[in-house]
Design a protein around this motif. Structure first.
Motif, short mmCIF file in Angstrom:
data_model
loop_
_atom_site.label_atom_id
_atom_site.label_comp_id
_atom_site.label_asym_id
_atom_site.label_seq_id
_atom_site.Cartn_x
_atom_site.Cartn_y
_atom_site.Cartn_z
N UNK A 1 -17.90 1.85 -14.60
CA UNK A 1 -17.70 3.06 -13.77
C UNK A 1 -17.30 2.67 -12.36
N UNK A 2 -17.97 1.67 -11.83
CA UNK A 2 -17.70 1.23 -10.47
C UNK A 2 -16.26 0.70 -10.35
N UNK A 3 -15.85 -0.10 -11.33
CA UNK A 3 -14.49 -0.64 -11.30
C UNK A 3 -13.46 0.48 -11.44
N UNK A 4 -13.73 1.44 -12.33
CA UNK A 4 -12.79 2.54 -12.55
C UNK A 4 -12.58 3.32 -11.26
N UNK A 5 -13.68 3.68 -10.61
CA UNK A 5 -13.59 4.44 -9.36
C UNK A 5 -12.85 3.63 -8.31
N UNK A 6 -13.18 2.35 -8.22
CA UNK A 6 -12.54 1.49 -7.21
C UNK A 6 -11.03 1.39 -7.44
N UNK A 7 -10.63 1.22 -8.71
CA UNK A 7 -9.20 1.07 -9.01
C UNK A 7 -8.45 2.39 -8.80
N UNK A 8 -9.07 3.50 -9.22
CA UNK A 8 -8.41 4.80 -9.01
C UNK A 8 -8.33 5.13 -7.52
N UNK A 9 -9.31 4.64 -6.76
CA UNK A 9 -9.24 4.84 -5.30
C UNK A 9 -8.02 4.12 -4.73
N UNK A 10 -7.75 2.92 -5.25
CA UNK A 10 -6.56 2.18 -4.79
C UNK A 10 -5.30 2.97 -5.10
N UNK A 11 -5.25 3.57 -6.31
CA UNK A 11 -4.07 4.35 -6.69
C UNK A 11 -3.93 5.57 -5.78
N UNK A 12 -5.04 6.27 -5.54
CA UNK A 12 -4.99 7.47 -4.70
C UNK A 12 -4.63 7.12 -3.25
N UNK A 13 -5.14 5.99 -2.77
CA UNK A 13 -4.77 5.55 -1.42
C UNK A 13 -3.27 5.24 -1.34
N UNK A 14 -2.77 4.60 -2.43
CA UNK A 14 -1.33 4.34 -2.49
C UNK A 14 -0.55 5.64 -2.45
N UNK A 15 -1.06 6.61 -3.19
CA UNK A 15 -0.41 7.92 -3.26
C UNK A 15 -0.41 8.58 -1.88
N UNK A 16 -1.54 8.46 -1.19
CA UNK A 16 -1.64 9.06 0.14
C UNK A 16 -0.70 8.38 1.13
N UNK A 17 -0.73 7.05 1.13
CA UNK A 17 0.13 6.32 2.08
C UNK A 17 1.60 6.54 1.78
N UNK A 18 1.95 6.55 0.48
CA UNK A 18 3.37 6.78 0.16
C UNK A 18 3.77 8.22 0.46
N UNK A 19 2.81 9.18 0.37
CA UNK A 19 3.10 10.57 0.75
C UNK A 19 3.48 10.65 2.22
N UNK A 20 2.71 9.98 3.06
CA UNK A 20 3.02 9.97 4.50
C UNK A 20 4.40 9.39 4.75
N UNK B 1 0.82 -1.22 0.00
CA UNK B 1 0.00 0.00 0.00
C UNK B 1 0.85 1.26 0.00
N UNK B 2 2.13 1.16 0.38
CA UNK B 2 2.98 2.37 0.42
C UNK B 2 3.92 2.45 -0.77
N UNK B 3 3.74 1.58 -1.76
CA UNK B 3 4.61 1.62 -2.95
C UNK B 3 4.40 2.94 -3.67
N UNK B 4 5.49 3.65 -3.97
CA UNK B 4 5.38 4.96 -4.61
C UNK B 4 4.80 4.83 -6.01
#
Length: 1937
Positions: free
Chosen positions: A695-714, A667-670
């Motif tokens: 649409x549901x899959x797209x939002x779900x997958x982009x959420x994973x990317x954004x969560x990765x981005x957030x965790x790696x930012x921290x 989850x923290x992979x840059x």
């Protein structure tokens, strides 16, 4: 405490609650005084002080710490410390606190128990004495409220607390007496709690705790009980306890868990008294058999009590629970103590299997399954005991081939498809245990896989059909015990077979689970066989494993349709990669080396590229793919391939590629810059996705990317704070900078698309993603790391705000969420004027006549409420609006002394808004009483009520501060709801609300409306229509229409409203709906006033009961479905609140109302107010709501009582008169239907299915139509309830059926009923008399029976076998009714096993007459032939092998060939006989080994038939003639087209085909053409290198077909012949003939274009595709000279007209196919074969299709890009399949490049500019009408021609971008180009037109009201679009000038 903290880290969301000690004041004071005594040793005084501090504290955690401190102090005491009063006081304090603690104080209780246990040895007696004293005090005379606490304390003493256990042993008599007393009290209380579900459920929990505690006491006190058994007192106590257990067991009011525990307690008590000898088993055996004689070995008192469990009529559950008790409470490990134990072990399964066919409840079936599994485990324990051998009788009984095992297997086969998951799981466990039992008891000489029992079982399981879900678990058990090789040896194709099942959602989880077991086991077997071999051997076994499991997977992924592989990705592929991560490299290698990656597989498949993405995605999600740091996924996939996949045509390929980018194992992979670039490439063309799943899959997958981005930012920020190398810090800062750039780009890109006219799908996707950004990163404007708030401009925020006006509710909800996240300064609502305008708009929308406007109003009001900055402005805004309306309004006031909190501000705002809306609503309700028409036209009441409900829903009503004001508001709201209901209920309670008012928009309608509304007052009843009244047309006050209908219009001021019936009806039923929702909301959310504190709540019990009575009236009297369905929703909320309320009076209301309504139903007659039509209207809903309030875990007393009464009403009885009884019977049937459909009642309704089915079948015998109609509906519901929803397109497929054993095991009462009914019905079908005798229920009976089939696993002597039904079904085939004969034939098939088909067919054929003669019954013959036909077809499908030799079927048919000839005068039987012949002779591989003779007989009959020989008699065929001719034609097609080589060669084939095509009957010609087309398509699919014309298709046939195409008159036949010719001309040019005349291609084209193809869609498509194929051939043959062909413009016009928005989807798909095929020869040809104008019209049509609303049309049109020559494509577009948005962009760019190639750049710019401006006609109309404001009031729900996918604004921007790039080229073309005089004049005309349109659009925009985005959003979007068209066009024209 440290340990507790660690738990908190792991589980962040759950924290254990710890509460402080609570003692009454007297006890507390006494303890504190005792601990304050002076004297005593210092250490003891320290303990006393510690305990004193503990008692004085109120913080629970500190109390625990002090108790632990006291423990260490006590441990330190030595014997020298005196045992004084102070020490006794300390021990007493601890003991008293321990016995006073409640159940929730577990932590403190454990601490005290630990302290008491750790006292020094010398002090233990004193401690025990103190604890015993305190516990004894608790046990003596407790009140009924104290019982649960004391029982819990006793249980705690035995829970790991040795001192407590000694205490219980010491006080054993007292404890047992207390438990007996407590249980007796509970049993007494239970009888008085009828209807109080919550109290009853609490009592059941208390009762369960008491029984469990008594069991633990008896278990832990075995020695004490044995020693004291002779004491009379103890015997009496134990006898009393046993009596309580017996009462619970035999009282069905108790829930199963309590009864099951009581049974265990019975067995435990018997064991405790009698020991573990043979006597215990004998007593338990007697209890199971319910026979008293076997109880002699028990003591007298025990025997007397046990006899109470042995009455003859005891409930079935007693035996079941006693079986469970025997297995759970007796020890089965080791050798059995005696023969009685052996008997008991074998008696248990037989008892359970006897119960199996008599139980009804699914929950009881669950217990039976669980207990059987428990028994099998106990039997295994006995067999696995070391030492003594197993007794021979037991060994024989438990072996695989024993009678008991056979019965147990039958139980498994009956229940492995059970609807309850638990039952299915238990049957699987039982099956596994049976296999283990067979292993333990079978001969040891067998190898496991050589056991004939196991081999036979495996084969029979594999032979079953795969739709049987239970089969998978059983095969899994075989794999687990015998290995995968055992199954693969028997069926090598098993992997492919299971992969083929993965496209079925219901089977995929089962198939994938079995596949996983197989490939894991197979791998383990291969590894063990290879042993510690070298690398070559490892490679060999891996290759073998890959060949078995990976190769079939890749083949399916590449070639199967996308929808068939969804579940492979979800269930199978991840498991395979987890098992063998190294297989990924093999997959990538195989996919890259077998086919070119960009090529596509069969139509609809993902191809190799898609398969590669799928595998890589699954691997990355599993952590198999290397990290991004090693390049892009370890260099496994090139970047260009991934870019192609991200814009691929197929949704799932795009989703897999996106998943590969977004999903990560860490989850923290840059997130790398490449990944961000890929998202930039993916997002723009994919925002407008029409499929919700995508649409549901797209939002779900982009959420994973954004969560990765957030965790790696921290992580990056944390690393930056630590001292690291400068290079590392710069790298981290650069990554954060890239993140910020990407997030700002994403935010801006998403906000940019939220424009007026944006499609729903783009809005919803953008809002979802923006809400995600707000949730994960926040839109802050401060010194945040990303500061996303800066990207949100004011214009963006306003566009978001206007999205609230969108018609889709989901868009409104997401917009409201987003507006609370973006900076308030951007929204601008804190500005007083802006807020007043928005508030005014919301208030205006709340009275709109469009229902969705009120939803917009509610969202606006909630938005204003939840902006916390608005408090100072909210009241002034409301006062301003009040002044404008002349309303006396005073906002609520809060306490001026304190600064109100945010919650109070919100509450005050909400209170003010509700009060304001109420002040507006009250006068409107008063006015509507005098004129409902005026209300419907100008202020429908429902909008205001909806807004009030919405405001209350968003309010936390549990913590309101303004109680008095809210109470007044609630009272006013209830009163106004009743007033609204009084106004509108006459319409919805009318017997025909929809047709009440004439549907007319004329001006004279108003008077008619008002007269009718006055006429129906007061509301009518059922008898209103028995004596109908006529309207008096003379005595109407002339002033009425004037007063009620001519109100000023909002817009014009002088034009009156035209009130339609639709408007009045919508006003009425929606008002009823909103009133119901508001009342339900008030009852559910507002606190109830309690009798103890009248000032505490907001709503009184009287008000709640009044609301209940209101709902009762509405549900029982409303006729309009919308009104009573939504009243039901409100009523469900009310009943939910009643059950959970603390008031006993309210808790009992549902039961009282239920009994009242059932009495009313029983006594209803035609004069009743209950609605007997409309499926009883709201009555079923009312009863559903009352029953669904009953807790599912309860005994469901109300449901059982209701079902018994309704079934008694529904079943016809001989002693009732028809007239008086039909209305209650109709009601009962309708209510039953609703209850069987209600999923919330779940499995609790199943016990009543048999009775319901009997009522439905018997209801068909009623002479009253209404009863029969309701019975039909009930029957349909029950079929769905029993067999489940349709699981396939073919409703006769076995997926939609059930084995007879399973059906009759679950519904045993239906076996004798259906058999008797069928016997009775079969007796009436004899047609010898010639009269039709149709038994009313016969059709239903055959329908049910046709859903059953015999399981191959059934035993031959099944008590519920299907054999008795067969003679009656065969007899039903003699019916005079055709449909009955057909149903009987269909119903017979399931009852005949595959192995019995040949003998049954032979027997049926023997019944047919061998020669014609008098007295022949053709109905008999037809019924028999149909049965033979259906049996043969089923054998063909199921068997896959020929009929056995010696079946005599050929001889039987040859002897009766006269039935197919003219000797048989009945065409129907001739046709049926021919169908039988076709079934046997038609397939290439026939069911008969010697079929040649039969074919020759059939051919001679065919050549002598009416099909070939034409005489006068053949022209006058009788009834069934067409059917007979079609049967003849099918046989002829087989002989001439399908397999002519097997029938007699080409000569008869050619003759037969000619006869078929020339036949005068169009049905015959159509069937022939369908056959020819099918055969051509089959041949086209066969991959042959040299495709030559088939032998059966000679020149004469071709000539015949072309002539038919020019002269056929029937549309369907013409369509088929055109499709045939298209298939023939696909690869070669046809020679066209009209009779003897040969036509050229051009002549044929002209003749075909002249035909009228508008007769049908099928014909239009066929003509379009054939003509287009001829055009393409013409162009290819002469590209430069083709312009001379006269008909080409006509063809182009046909293609363009086929692309219109109004055309059917099939036509547009055909047009797309045509344009794709024309891409190379016409659209992109350098020669411009059709000229510029025609080519441009075709390009425009293609672009229209690329923006069509239908996704299939867009996808089909986007294929053109793969046909474009590579040199013409731009560098960023490949020739692969792309999604429509990319194809559209690429297509416009391609067209602009073609203008260069053609030398037409200037003309191209002007043509495209005209596209920008839109249609000339539309523009002229717009100029003529400056302010077009349509009268939208007339048609409430007219949406017009909307394309919800196309986005004209985005299309204009795309067009403008490409034109702008083309303008410089147009300017460089010199005089002949843009500077020529013609061009200048053309530019001037366009400029004039554009300016006129711009002025017109601006004027119209200026005429719209304030905030038109809310009041008229569609009109505003239309005008904005028109204005933008002109702006962009003028920009282009200015550049040209």
């Amino acid at each position: 405490m440290r340990r507790s903290g660690q738990v908190m880290v792991v589980k962040k969301k759950t924290t254990a609650k710890v509460e402080a000690v609570v003692l009454d004041q007297e006890k507390l004071h006494m303890l504190l005084v005792s601990l304050s005594v002076d004297g005593g040793e210092d250490r003891v005084r320290q303990i006393a002080q510690t305990l004193q501090s503990c008692l004085e504290l109120s913080e629970p955690l500190q109390q625990i710490q002090l108790v632990k401190k006291a423990r260490s102090q006590l441990e330190a005491l030595g014997e020298e410390n005196p045992d004084g009063a102070l020490l006794q006081a300390c021990l007493h304090t601890l003991s008293l606190v321990y016995t006073s603690l409640q159940a929730k104080n577990q932590a403190l209780r454990r601490a005290i128990a630990s302290t008491l246990s750790s006292v020094p040895v010398w002090l233990q007696e004193h401690t025990l004495s103190n604890l015993s004293t305190c516990l004894s005090d608790c046990l003596s005379n407790p009140t009924s409220e104290q019982y649960p606490h004391v029982i819990d304390t006793v249980a705690a003493c035995l829970d790991g607390f040795p001192l407590g256990e000694k205490c219980i042993n010491k006080l054993l008599p007292e404890v047992l007496q207390f438990l007996h007393k407590g249980l007796s009290e509970y049993l007494h209380q239970n009888s008085g709690l009828t209807g109080r579900h919550i109290a009853q459920a609490q009592l059941m929990q208390s009762c369960l705790a008491a029984v469990k505690t008594s069991m633990v006491v008896i278990q832990r006190s075995q020695q004490t009980i044995s020693a004291a058994l002779n004491r009379c007192e103890l015997e009496d106590t134990l006898s009393g306890l046993l009596g309580c257990y017996t009462h619970i067991l035999t009282d069905e009011e108790f829930v199963q868990s309590v009864q099951s525990t009581a049974a265990m307690a019975v067995v435990l008590l018997i064991r405790s008294v009698m020991g573990c000898g043979d006597g215990v088993a004998a007593v338990v055996c007697s209890l199971l058999r319910s026979s008293a004689p076997g109880l002699d070995s028990a003591p007298r008192w025990l025997k007397q009590r046990c006899e109470g469990l042995c009455p003859s009529g005891r409930p079935l559950g007693v035996s079941l629970y006693l079986c469970h008790g025997a297995l759970a409470m007796l020890s089965w490990k080791g050798a059995l103590p005696g023969p009685q134990w052996e008997k008991l072990l074998l008696l248990v399964p037989n008892t359970l299997l006897d119960l199996d066919v008599s139980i009804k409840e699914s929950s009881t079936a669950m217990v039976v399954a669980r207990v059987l599994t428990l028994w099998s485990s106990a039997a295994l324990d006995c067999l696995q005991a070391g030492g003594q051998p197993c007794p021979p009788r037991l060994q024989r009984s438990l072996r695989g081939d024993s009678e008991l095992q056979r019965h147990l297997l039958e139980h498994i086969y009956s229940h492995w498809e059970h609807p309850l998951d638990g039952v299915r799981h238990q049957t699987r466990s039982l099956f596994r245990n049976l296999l283990l039992l067979n292993q333990q008891t079978g001969p040891s000489a067998y190898e496991p896989t050589e056991d004939p029992y196991v081999a036979g079982l495996t084969r029979s399981l594999l032979g079953l059909e795969w739709h049987m879900r239970g089969k998978y678990g059983s095969l899994g058990c075989l794999v687990e015990l015998y290995g995968a090789g055992h199954l693969l040896d028997i069926q090598p194709q098993l992997p492919s077979c299971l992969l083929g099942l993965m496209n079925d959602q219901t089977l995929a989880p089962y198939a994938s689970d079995l596949l996983e077991r197989l490939f894991v086991s197979h791998k383990a077997q291969l590894v063990s066989e290879a042993g510690a071999a070298d690398e070559t051997a490892t490679r060999d076994w891996m290759e073998c494993w890959h060949q078995t499991w990976v190769s079939p997977l890749l083949q399916v992924l590449c070639r199967a349709r996308l929808d068939q592989t969804t579940y492979i990705l979800d269930y199978f592929l991840p498991k395979l990669l987890r098992c063998s991560p190294s297989s990924l490299a093999h997959m990538v290698w195989a996919l890259q080396n077998t086919t070119p990656l960009c090529s596509t597989g069969p139509s609809g498949s993902r191809g190799a590229l898609g398969a590669l993405m799928t595998c890589l995605r699954a691997a990355r999600a599993q952590g198999v793919v290397p990290s991004s740091k090693e390049g892009l996924w370890g260099g496994l996939v090139p970047l260009s391939l991934l870019q192609q996949a991200l814009v691929h045509k197929h949704d799932q390929v795009r989703m897999d590629a996106l998943g590969l980018v977004c999903e990560s194992h860490r989850s923290t992979e840059a997130v790398t810059s490449q990944e961000m670039d890929l998202i930039r490439h993916f997002l723009p063309p994919n925002l407008n996705s029409q499929a919700p799943g995508v649409r549901q899959q797209t939002v779900s997958l982009l959420k994973k990317l954004l969560c990765r981005m957030k965790d790696s930012t921290l992580l990056l920020q944390k690393r930056l704070t630590q001292e690291r190398e400068q290079e590392q810090r710069e790298g981290d800062q650069h990554t954060l900078h890239l993140y910020k750039e990407f997030l700002c780009w994403l935010c801006e890109k998403l906000l940019e698309v939220l424009l007026p006219g944006s499609s729903f799908s783009k809005c919803i996707m953008s809002l979802h993603l923006l809400c995600l950004l707000g949730e994960l990163f926040t839109f802050s404007t401060g010194p945040d790391v990303f500061s996303l708030g800066e990207a949100v401009t004011s214009a963006h925020a306003q566009n978001v705000l206007y999205c609230i006006a969108n018609n889709f509710l989901e868009v409104k909800q997401l917009t409201s969420t987003l507006l609370r996240q973006i900076p308030p300064s951007a929204v601008g609502l804190q500005v007083q004027e802006r807020m007043c305008v928005v508030l005014q708009a919301a208030l205006d929308l709340s009275t709109s006549t469009k229902p969705f406007d009120s939803v917009t109003a509610a969202h606006l009001l909630n938005l204003l409420l939840h902006h916390s900055d608005l408090h100072p402005n909210m009241f002034p805004a409301l006062l301003h609006c009040a002044q404008e309306r002349g309303l006396d309004f005073r906002p609520p006031s809060s306490s001026p002394t304190t600064q109100p909190s945010e919650a109070v501000i919100l509450e005050l705002n909400a209170l003010a808004v509700v009060q304001f809306l109420l002040r507006l609503l009250q006068p409107e309700v008063a006015r509507s009483k005098s004129s409902l028409l005026q209300a419907a036209a100008s202020y429908p009441l429902y909008g205001r009520v909806y807004c009030i409900t919405a405001v209350l829903q968003h309010l936390n009503t549990e913590s309101l501060s303004q109680t008095l004001q809210w109470r007044r508001v609630v009272s006013e709201l209830v009163a106004v709801c009743y007033s609204i209901s009084d106004v509108v209920s006459p319409v919805v309670q009318s017997s025909s609300p929809e047709g009440l008012i004439p549907m007319d928009t004329g001006s004279e309608t108003s008077a008619g409306l008002q007269r009718i509304l006055q006429e129906i007052q007061p509301r009518d009843t059922n008898d209103f229509f028995t004596s109908a009244r006529e309207l008096d047309t003379h005595c109407v006050d002339d002033r009425t229409p004037t007063q009620t209908t001519h109100m000023p219009s909002v817009n014009t001021g002088d034009e009156g409203y035209r009130v339609t019936a639709q408007m009045v009806l919508v006003c009425c039923w929606r008002s009823m709906k909103e009133v119901a929702m508001l009342l339900g909301q008030l009852c559910q959310s507002m606190a109830l006033c309690s009798t103890a504190d009248p000032h505490s709540g907001l709503i009184t019990e009287e008000q709640v009961e009044g609301v209940g009575l209101y709902f009762r009236q509405q549900l029982l009297q409303s006729r309009h479905r919308g009104a009573f369905e939504l009243a039901y929703v409100g009523f469900v909320r009310l009943t939910d609140m009643l059950c959970r309320s603390g008031s006993p009076a309210l808790q009992q209301l549902p039961a009282r109302w239920l009994s009242e309504v059932l009495e009313e139903v029983k006594s209803s007659d035609p004069s009743s107010k209950l609605c007997a039509t409309r499926r009883s209207a709201g009555i079923p809903f009312y009863i559903q709501a009352l029953l669904s309030s009953e807790p599912k875990s309860s005994s469901c007393r109300l449901l059982k009582m209701t079902m018994r009464e309704l079934i008694a009403l529904a079943v016809p009885s001989a002693n009732r008169t028809i007239d008086s009884f039909s209305v209650p019977q109709v009601h009962a049937l309708n209510i039953l239907r609703a209850l069987y459909r209600d999923t919330r009642l779940g499995e609790n309704i199943i016990p009543f299915v048999s009775d319901g089915m009997q009522a439905a079948v018997l209801g068909f015998t009623s002479p009253v139509w209404a009863v029969r109609n309701s019975s039909t509906l009930l029957f349909s519901t029950l079929i769905t309830r029993i067999f489940g929803v349709k699981k396939g397109k073919d409703e006769h497929s076995k997926k939609n059926r059930m084995t007879g054993r399973e059906f009759f095991t679950r519904f045993p009462a239906l076996y004798p009923f259906l058999l008797n009914q069928l016997e009775e019905a079969a007796a009436t079908v004899e047609s010898d008399s010639g009269q039709v005798k149709l038994h009313p229920s016969l059709f239903l009976l055959l329908l049910v029976l046709s859903r059953l089939y015999p399981s191959p696993m059934d035993g031959s002597t099944s008590p519920l076998g299907l054999a008795p039904f067969m003679p009656f079904i065969i007899r039903c085939g003699r019916s005079a009714v055709y449909r009955t004969r057909e149903m009987a034939a269909r119903a017979l098939v399931p009852f005949v096993l595959v192995t019995q088909v040949p003998s049954t067919v032979h027997t049926l054929l023997q019944e047919l007459p061998a020669q014609p003669g008098p007295g022949i019954q053709h109905n008999h013959i037809h019924g028999t032939l149909l049965q033979v036909l259906f049996l043969l077809r089923s054998y063909q499908t199921d068997s896959h092998r020929p009929l056995p030799a010696g079946s005599c079927i050929t001889e039987g048919l040859c002897r009766r060939m006269w039935l197919a000839s003219r000797q048989n005068p009945c065409e129907v039987t001739r046709g049926a006989f021919l169908d039988v012949l076709l079934c046997l002779c038609g397939p290439k591989i026939s069911l008969l080994d010697e079929v040649g003779a039969l074919r020759q007989e059939a051919l001679s009959t065919l050549m002598a038939s009416e099909l070939v020989t034409s005489d006068s008699s053949s022209r006058t065929l009788g009834l069934g003639g067409t059917q007979y001719l079609l049967s003849l034609a099918r046989v002829a097609l087989s002989a001439s087209v399908d397999i002519p080589e097997l029938w007699g060669g080409p000569r008869p084939a050619s003759r037969l085909l000619w006869c078929l095509l020339q036949h005068p009957q169009f049905e015959v010609r159509e069937l022939a053409l369908e056959g020819v087309l099918r055969r051509l398509q089959e041949e086209a699919e066969e991959e042959e290198e040299e495709k030559k014309r088939p032998e059966w298709l000679d020149a004469a046939t071709l000539s015949n077909l072309t002539s038919l195409a020019l002269h056929e008159t029937h549309p369907r036949c013409l369509a088929k012949v055109l499709m045939v010719l298209r298939a023939l001309s696909f690869n070669r040019a046809l020679e066209w003939r009209d009779g003897t005349q040969i036509l050229s291609q051009e002549e044929a084209l002209l003749r075909l274009l002249a035909q009228d193809s508008a007769l049908s869609v099928e014909l239009h498509c066929a003509a379009l595709t054939l003509v287009s194929q001829l055009v393409v051939q013409l162009v290819n043959s002469n590209p430069q000279g083709v312009s001379a062909v006269a008909c080409l413009p006509e063809w182009a016009s046909l293609v363009c007209s086929s692309c219109g928005e109004e055309q059917p989807v099939e036509v547009k798909l055909a047009a797309a196919e045509v344009l794709v095929s024309c891409t190379v020869p016409v659209l992109t040809s350098t020669h411009l074969p059709l000229g510029l104008s025609t080519s441009l019209s075709l390009w425009k049509s293609l672009f229209m299709l690329l923006q069509d609303e239908d996704q299939d049309v867009r996808d089909s049109a986007s294929d053109f890009i793969s046909n474009v020559p590579a040199p013409l494509l731009s560098t960023d577009v490949t020739g692969a399949l792309v999604c429509p948005p990319v194809a559209l962009d690429a297509g416009v760019g391609l067209l602009c490049r073609l203008f260069h190639t053609w030398g037409q750049a200037a003309a191209g710019v002007l043509a495209l500019t005209e596209w920008l401006l839109g249609d000339k006609e539309a523009g002229e109309e717009a100029v003529a009408d400056d302010a077009p404001v349509p009268d939208e009031e007339d048609f409430l729900f007219e949406k017009g021609d909307l394309n919800l996918w196309a986005e004209p604004v985005q299309w204009l921007k795309l067009l403008h971008r490409h034109i702008s790039a083309l303008v410089p080229a147009a300017k460089q073309t010199g005089d002949s180009g843009i500077a020529g005089p013609d061009r200048v004049r053309q530019i001037g005309v366009l400029v004039t037109r554009a300016r006129a349109q711009a002025l017109s659009a601006q004027r119209a925009l200026d005429c719209l009201p304030t905030l038109p985005q809310f009041s008229s959003p569609m009109e505003h979007a239309r005008l904005v679009l028109r204005h933008q068209r002109t702006t962009l066009a003028l920009d282009v024209l200015e550049r040209l000038r």
